[in-house]
Design a protein around this motif. Structure first.
Motif, short mmCIF file in Angstrom:
data_model
loop_
_atom_site.label_atom_id
_atom_site.label_comp_id
_atom_site.label_asym_id
_atom_site.label_seq_id
_atom_site.Cartn_x
_atom_site.Cartn_y
_atom_site.Cartn_z
N THR A 33 0.80 -1.23 0.00
CA THR A 33 0.00 0.00 0.00
C THR A 33 0.84 1.28 0.00
O THR A 33 0.29 2.37 0.11
CB THR A 33 -0.96 0.01 1.20
OG1 THR A 33 -0.18 -0.15 2.39
CG2 THR A 33 -1.98 -1.11 1.11
N GLY A 34 2.15 1.14 -0.11
CA GLY A 34 2.98 2.35 -0.14
C GLY A 34 2.75 3.20 -1.38
O GLY A 34 2.88 4.41 -1.35
N LYS A 36 0.48 5.08 -3.75
CA LYS A 36 -0.81 5.68 -3.39
C LYS A 36 -1.70 6.00 -4.59
O LYS A 36 -1.21 6.38 -5.66
CB LYS A 36 -0.58 6.99 -2.62
CG LYS A 36 0.24 6.83 -1.34
CD LYS A 36 -0.37 5.86 -0.35
CE LYS A 36 0.39 5.86 0.96
NZ LYS A 36 0.12 4.66 1.76
N ILE A 74 8.00 2.05 -3.61
CA ILE A 74 8.60 2.72 -2.45
C ILE A 74 9.10 1.68 -1.43
O ILE A 74 10.14 1.89 -0.80
CB ILE A 74 7.59 3.70 -1.80
CG1 ILE A 74 8.23 4.52 -0.68
CG2 ILE A 74 6.35 2.98 -1.26
CD1 ILE A 74 9.25 5.53 -1.16
N GLU A 75 8.40 0.56 -1.33
CA GLU A 75 8.84 -0.46 -0.37
C GLU A 75 10.20 -1.04 -0.77
O GLU A 75 10.91 -1.59 0.08
CB GLU A 75 7.81 -1.60 -0.29
CG GLU A 75 6.49 -1.22 0.39
CD GLU A 75 5.42 -0.73 -0.58
OE1 GLU A 75 5.76 -0.40 -1.74
OE2 GLU A 75 4.23 -0.68 -0.17
N ASN B 221 9.12 5.11 3.76
CA ASN B 221 9.19 3.78 3.15
C ASN B 221 7.80 3.24 2.81
O ASN B 221 7.65 2.06 2.47
CB ASN B 221 9.97 2.79 4.03
CG ASN B 221 9.28 2.55 5.36
OD1 ASN B 221 8.12 2.91 5.54
ND2 ASN B 221 10.00 1.95 6.29
N GLY B 222 6.82 4.10 2.90
CA GLY B 222 5.48 3.73 2.45
C GLY B 222 4.71 2.86 3.43
O GLY B 222 3.66 2.33 3.08
N SER B 223 5.19 2.74 4.65
CA SER B 223 4.51 1.81 5.57
C SER B 223 3.44 2.45 6.44
O SER B 223 2.65 1.76 7.07
CB SER B 223 5.55 1.11 6.46
OG SER B 223 6.22 2.05 7.26
N ASP B 229 -5.24 2.65 3.15
CA ASP B 229 -4.35 1.49 3.20
C ASP B 229 -4.82 0.40 4.16
O ASP B 229 -4.11 -0.59 4.37
CB ASP B 229 -2.94 1.94 3.60
CG ASP B 229 -2.41 3.03 2.70
OD1 ASP B 229 -2.74 3.00 1.49
OD2 ASP B 229 -1.69 3.91 3.20
N ARG B 231 -6.20 -2.78 5.47
CA ARG B 231 -6.39 -4.11 4.89
C ARG B 231 -6.83 -5.04 6.01
O ARG B 231 -6.12 -5.19 7.01
CB ARG B 231 -5.09 -4.63 4.26
CG ARG B 231 -4.62 -3.83 3.04
CD ARG B 231 -5.57 -4.01 1.86
NE ARG B 231 -5.17 -3.22 0.70
CZ ARG B 231 -5.54 -1.97 0.47
NH1 ARG B 231 -6.31 -1.33 1.34
NH2 ARG B 231 -5.16 -1.34 -0.62
#
Lengths: 152, 750
Positions: A33-34, A36, A74-75, B221-223, B229, B231
């Motif tokens: 989900t990084g 967007k 991004i991850e 880092n998108g976390s 997001d 889930r």
């Protein structure tokens, strides 16, 4: 039908409609989900990933054409947030809400790998993502600082 | 870079306590390596001994601070722990922040938001006076209890104990204990007398340190988990379509056409008449009035893209309702302006005798218009809801979580004790996520598909056209200037829908002009309006500051000098200080080439009728206009007075961002209406400035008055940018800008 994808060096098999945007494959089928969703029409850049090293807006990349290429999200920009841009983004308090910053970072990282010492004009044309919080001055400053750091 | 050490993710966990007990625990995926990314994740058992609902300390010294202000990017989840740490004297690296659960607030009778104050769970104001007081006391109290526990352990007087960096020292002997070693004992101690927090002059963290924000590491880092997001096991997705004319109703749809499409599970409808409501007094700080469900149809599918494709293929017909009478924006603007000729008797402010205008030397009069505008946060609206027979769980990027919590209960018809609100991080809000109307829609959809979590997503187009917009406002301003050129009296007639009574909240109406009348009237528009960064202020700052420029021109005076003269007797020296600072730093008055100009404006958000309150922002814009009319904003200089600042870099970040937001608002933003429908749907039609469009933005700190307040910085910068640019355009071209967006004006000159 199933498609074979390589994302951040990992192999995945995804069974979905061939027209499904890579954005939603990543977010929804692969749980990454990084990357967007911001606009869905390649305007905002929040969904920017690298495809074979080149920045791409994943909302416009259908699953069928994402097979057989190397996708970096991004991850996968670095294994441990050690990319110089990630470190500077933290240190210089670039983000506000942060939602657009995955895409900003991916665009900025692609720029630096192509042009290690970018001018302001380079930044303007490569990092044209939308940030509603108005972090642009810090984005620019952090890119310049990263460029300066890599020369040292 | 700040003076605080860099903190690794492991040291710094930003999370939020469970509100859903075992259920919430079970939904955290095992591979979720970073606890802090899901703000609703359970911290029970991790947090250690609870000193108060606000603070807990573990045996290994980790201090958990609970934050009742959702993080919208303004840094509240960093600022709040800083305030506590100032008094707690703990090691900053041992602090973790988590969200103060709204459901717990309900169960425990308002432990986090007593008295149902609208700001109780609001995402801003982390440094407001009441919050600072509370948080400093929380820290001081815990520190004294730790000292008391150490004194009891050593059987020595408390006065011999020192506390620093999470270590308690018996000063005479040098013995030490860590906070964690006495935390369990300390948490049971009740002090006879609460300690008094230290004076500001002794602060070591506040006003001194500018740490990196606690959630930065998870952003890069998108976390970090935003609402989008979330889930959950067995989660399904809903794509939503609401009546394209606000207030219209669903007439018909043909679910058969899409039922066999891949992944489609159901087609459901939302009918505003089906809201069950609660047979109890509402605790929603803003009430339910601004949160009504909108008539809608939604497709639920296993994956979002399946739902979206099916929704696009779904035949739908609408009854447009009364809103369809508004054929165009122009028709609405004309109606608003026409209304100004029949001023309302609804008086907002009256001082002296405004009729004295007509006996003055000169009269200045002009009509100003600002358009509907969308907040356009980068994260499109979305919420997740799981409705079962005996409880409702919601995951929501809400800006006022107590409000949203009650709205969810109201829409589910479920007793609030069975509603579990899980706060997520928020991808921008700017007022759009205050009322909880988004969560209402998600609950309305999910209750038609009980037993599985339903994640409802607004497409960007849906969000943009189903807004709660900054209202369209038309205002006529009229002033009489005396022999010296200064306004002796002025009148403001306002016409709008969804009025915010803010125009008179300016020194001009509060004493600087002796005779004042401000009135307002509501227009019968169907377009739904709401809060937008600096509600009301975002229009009136443009109107008044342009008007004052026009008065200065009529008086033959420099616009800076004119304002300084107006504020000479205003009992808040910050206004003059801000003006002088921004004029000085921007080189006000310097000679510029033909076609270039500077404009100045000053405004305050948050004063609420009194001097030395809220934040005053002064802006000088330096622009250039080509003969063919292309505008280039070269530079924005700003000075501000919020009293004092507790975090220099956080303040700078907010002011920079607010100025750029205000710039876009003035240059670009407008939502149009055609045949009742909202026209613009996405960023190709609703432009937002990008890096390359953004001028040099200089924020100057020399306007700070040092007054004892730490007023907000989110809304204030957005107000004065537009009028400063408009006034600069006037000086460059002779063309007066009385409406926005500026991009629609012909700026060509000869």
């Amino acid at each position: 039908m199933p498609y074979d994808l390589t994302v951040n060096g990992q192999h995945h098999r995804v069974d979905a409609d061939p027209s499904t945007p890579l954005l939603w494959v990543l977010r929804d089928h692969l749980g990454m989900t990084g990357t967007k969703y911001g606009c869905g029409i390649a305007q905002c850049g929040a969904c920017t990933v690298h495809i074979d090293g080149t920045p791409a807006r994943s909302c416009q990349v259908p699953l069928e054409s994402a097979a057989g290429v190397n996708v970096t999200t991004i991850e996968g920009l670095s294994p441990d947030s050690s990319h110089p841009l990630q470190q500077l983004w933290v240190e210089m308090n670039v983000p506000q809400c942060g939602y657009c910053q995955s895409g900003m970072l991916m665009a900025a990282a692609a720029l630096l790998s192509k042009i290690p010492n970018p001018t302001d004009q380079d930044i303007d044309s490569y990092v044209d993502n939308i940030c509603r919080c108005g972090t642009y001055p810090r984005v620019r400053a952090a890119i310049h600082k990263a460029a300066a750091g890599s020369k040292a | 870079m700040g003076t605080m050490p860099n903190l690794s993710r492991r040291q710094f966990i930003v999370t939020a306590a469970a509100v859903g007990g075992g259920m919430a625990l079970s939904v955290v995926p095992a591979e979720a390596a970073f606890l802090g990314t899901e703000p609703w994740a359970a911290s029970d058992g991790l947090a250690g001994a609870e000193f108060s609902p606000w603070i807990s300390i573990t045996p290994d010294d980790v201090v958990t601070v609970r934050v009742a202000t959702p993080e919208i990017g303004n840094g509240v989840m960093t600022q709040t722990p800083m305030t506590v740490a100032e008094e707690l004297a703990c090691d900053w690296s041992k602090i973790r922040a988590e969200f103060a659960p709204t459901s717990r607030d309900y169960r425990e009778n308002g432990v986090y938001a007593p008295g149902n104050s609208p700001t109780g769970y609001f995402s801003g104001r982390s440094t407001s006076e009441d919050r600072m007081k509370l948080l400093l006391q929380v820290g001081a109290s815990a520190r004294e209890r730790l000292k008391t526990a150490a004194a009891a352990t050593w059987k020595v007087p408390v006065s011999e104990i020192g506390a620093k960096d999470s270590v308690l020292t018996h000063t005479p002997t040098g013995r030490t204990l860590r906070y964690g070693e006495v935390a369990a004992k300390a948490a049971t101690i009740k002090l006879d007398v609460e300690p008094t927090p230290k004076p500001q002059s002794e602060w070591t963290l506040l006003g001194k340190a500018t740490p990196t924000k606690l959630n930065n590491a998870d952003i890069v880092n998108g976390s970090l988990i935003y609402g989008m997001d979330v889930r959950l096991p067995n989660m399904v997705y809903a794509a939503l379509r609401q009546s394209p004319v606000h207030g219209g109703m669903l007439k018909s749809y043909d679910a058969e056409k899409v039922k066999s499409m891949p992944g489609v599970l159901a087609v459901v409808t939302v009918d505003p008449r089906e809201t069950p409501g609660l047979a109890m007094k509402s605790g929603a700080p803003f009430g339910y009035g601004d949160t009504h469900a909108r008539s809608a149809v939604a497709v639920i599918a296993e994956h979002y893209w399946q739902a979206r494709k099916a929704l696009d293929a779904l035949p739908v017909e609408w009854d447009d309702g009364a809103g369809a009478q508004w054929k165009s924006t122009e028709q609405m603007v004309d109606a608003a302006i026409a209304a100004l000729d029949k001023p309302s008797e609804s008086i907002e402010k009256a001082t002296g005798d405004a009729r004295l205008i007509d006996s003055q030397d000169k009269i200045v009069e002009a009509v100003y218009v600002t358009p509907f505008s969308d907040q356009a946060p980068m994260e499109p609206l979305n919420s997740t809801a799981l409705v079962t027979a005996d409880r409702v769980d919601v995951w929501h990027p809400g800006q006022q979580s107590r409000q949203a919590f009650w709205v969810a209960a109201d829409e589910a018809g479920m007793d609030p004790s069975k509603v579990f609100y899980h706060q997520t991080f928020i991808g921008g809000a700017f007022g759009r996520r205050i009322f909880g109307d988004d969560l209402r829609m998600a609950v309305a959809v999910a209750k038609k598909f009980p037993g599985r979590p339903v994640h409802t997503i607004w497409s960007r187009e849906e969000q943009t056209r189903q807004g709660k917009y900054r209202p369209l406002v038309a205002t006529k301003l009229r002033a009489g200037l005396d022999k010296t050129g200064m306004p002796a009296a002025f009148i403001a007639h306002q016409a709008t829908k969804g009025h915010f009574p803010r125009l008179a909240d300016t020194p001009y109406a509060l004493g600087c002009i002796p005779n004042v009348r401000v009135d307002a009237q509501e227009l019968p528009f169907h377009v739904i309006t709401g809060a937008y960064r600096g509600p009301g202020y975002n229009s009136y700052a443009f109107m008044i500051e342009t008007f004052i420029d026009e008065c200065a021109l009529a008086a033959g005076m420099d616009p800076l000098e004119y304002r300084l003269k107006l504020f000479a007797k205003w009992p808040d020296p910050g206004w003059t200080k801000v003006l002088k600072e921004v004029a000085d730093k921007s080189g006000w008055g310097k000679t510029l080439p033909k076609g270039a100009g500077q404009g100045i404006a000053i405004a305050n958000w948050g004063m609420n009728g009194k001097p030395q309150a809220g934040t005053t922002v002064g802006v000088v814009a330096t622009v250039e206009v080509t003969k063919s009319g292309i505008l280039k904003v070269h530079q924005i200089d700003a000075a501000f007075d919020c009293g004092r600042v507790v975090n220099h870099d956080a303040a700078l970040n907010l002011v920079q961002g607010g100025l750029i937001f205000g710039l876009n608002m003035a240059l670009n933003e407008e939502m149009n209406v055609k045949d009742g429908r909202m026209v613009e749907g996405n960023f190709d039609q609703y432009p937002i400035l990008r890096t390359g469009d953004t001028p040099v933005v200089n924020v100057h700190f020399g306007g700070l008055s040092g007054h004892d307040r730490f007023a907000e910085l989110g809304e204030p910068p957005a107000g004065p940018v537009g009028p400063a640019i408009g006034n600069a355009i006037f000086r460059a071209t002779g063309k007066r800008i009385r409406s926005t967006p500026i991009r629609k004006h012909d700026l060509s000159w000869a």
